[in-house]
Design an enzyme around this catalytic site. Sequence first.
Site, PDB file in Angstrom:
ATOM      1  N   ASP A  30       0.830  -1.213   0.000  1.00 31.38           N
ATOM      2  CA  ASP A  30       0.000   0.000   0.000  1.00 31.38           C
ATOM      3  C   ASP A  30       0.863   1.262   0.000  1.00 31.38           C
ATOM      4  O   ASP A  30       1.990   1.253   0.493  1.00 31.38           O
ATOM      5  CB  ASP A  30      -0.913  -0.028   1.245  1.00 31.38           C
ATOM      6  CG  ASP A  30      -2.119   0.893   1.085  1.00 31.38           C
ATOM      7  OD1 ASP A  30      -2.332   1.417  -0.032  1.00 31.38           O
ATOM      8  OD2 ASP A  30      -2.839   1.089   2.081  1.00 31.38           O
ATOM      9  N   ASN A  32       1.232   3.414  -2.910  1.00 32.00           N
ATOM     10  CA  ASN A  32       1.756   3.831  -4.214  1.00 32.00           C
ATOM     11  C   ASN A  32       1.264   5.220  -4.609  1.00 32.00           C
ATOM     12  O   ASN A  32       2.013   6.048  -5.115  1.00 32.00           O
ATOM     13  CB  ASN A  32       1.318   2.847  -5.302  1.00 32.00           C
ATOM     14  CG  ASN A  32       1.919   1.473  -5.118  1.00 32.00           C
ATOM     15  OD1 ASN A  32       2.829   1.298  -4.300  1.00 32.00           O
ATOM     16  ND2 ASN A  32       1.430   0.500  -5.861  1.00 32.00           N
ATOM     17  N   HIS A  47       2.403   3.201  -8.917  1.00 27.16           N
ATOM     18  CA  HIS A  47       2.197   1.783  -9.227  1.00 27.16           C
ATOM     19  C   HIS A  47       3.374   1.252 -10.049  1.00 27.16           C
ATOM     20  O   HIS A  47       3.834   0.130  -9.847  1.00 27.16           O
ATOM     21  CB  HIS A  47       0.891   1.574  -9.994  1.00 27.16           C
ATOM     22  CG  HIS A  47      -0.331   2.007  -9.236  1.00 27.16           C
ATOM     23  ND1 HIS A  47      -0.514   1.714  -7.900  1.00 27.16           N
ATOM     24  CD2 HIS A  47      -1.429   2.716  -9.618  1.00 27.16           C
ATOM     25  CE1 HIS A  47      -1.679   2.217  -7.496  1.00 27.16           C
ATOM     26  NE2 HIS A  47      -2.243   2.836  -8.515  1.00 27.16           N
ATOM     27  N   LEU A 141      10.268 -20.814  -4.530  1.00 25.60           N
ATOM     28  CA  LEU A 141       9.315 -19.865  -3.945  1.00 25.60           C
ATOM     29  C   LEU A 141       8.007 -19.816  -4.737  1.00 25.60           C
ATOM     30  O   LEU A 141       8.018 -19.713  -5.958  1.00 25.60           O
ATOM     31  CB  LEU A 141       9.946 -18.458  -3.942  1.00 25.60           C
ATOM     32  CG  LEU A 141       9.037 -17.307  -3.524  1.00 25.60           C
ATOM     33  CD1 LEU A 141       8.791 -17.332  -2.019  1.00 25.60           C
ATOM     34  CD2 LEU A 141       9.633 -15.962  -3.931  1.00 25.60           C
TER      35      LEU A 141
END
Length: 250
Positions: A30, A32, A47, A141
């Site tokens: 959060d 951006n 973004h 991952l």
Amino acid sequence: MFSKTKHDQSVMERDIQLDNIPKHIAIIMDGNGRWAKKRGLPRVAGHREGMNTIRRTVRQANKYGVKILTLYAFSTENWKRPRPEVEFLMRLPERFLSKELPELIEQNVRVRITGEKDKLPEYTKRAVEKAVAETAHNDGLILNFALNYGSRSEMIQGIQSICRDVKDNNLSIDEIDEACFTGRLMTHDLDDPDLLIRTSGEIRLSNFMLWQLAYAEFWFTNVLWPDFKEDDFQEAILVYQNRQRRYGGV
Ligand code: IPE
Ligand code: IPE
Ligand code: MG
């Protein structure tokens, strides 16, 4: 393992216990928009910059041996934003993956998506499906993008699927337990997050994995997502390692 090249490990990095790394880290990326605003730039510039943080964070998670990294990229509520911003956000997977997919493959990363894919534009779906397919055989991952994800809607769908099975006599009410419900969620094949990180100073979940986060450790930082760097990630892991997880015990 840490690479010991020309960079010295930071003090924080040296303190990280490699045998106690959270297996599943979930991040609410959060801030951006505020990052861009501070610079007099349009929100979408934030973004764009946030993608660099994603690249850094994936590399780091991989280095520490995190098993699952879930990144909240777009919520079911984010459709409320101005159309040009929504469109920009929907173009991001394409942009990110066209550039990063080779490195993700090289790093043995497996990409997956949690969210309602059907409602995504074709170009977004195509980009993520390609990445999912091309990394399907990787066993490193798991990079899980929560894309068009909303926890309440996910749970309602889970309840509907249970009700259908009860109605069709494929399931009895007594068989409905936590495992049964967990199995109906979009994350049915993933262990619950151990650590939740949220950037930008907001202390809320914004409809993110309400069921799955029941026993996660939470770590909040004021740092905006595009500014989130290696040492912030290390700090989050160190804080996690100093928490005592009791799960209701003593
Ligand atoms: C997070 O940054 C990215 C998404 C929600 C897609 P924001 O766009 O929410 O940035 P702020 O919170 O307005 O600063
Ligand atoms: C949460 O951030 C969603 C994502 C990070 C994708 P928001 O910026 O949408 O959350 P609110 O609106 O501040 O709660
Ligand atoms: Mg926000």
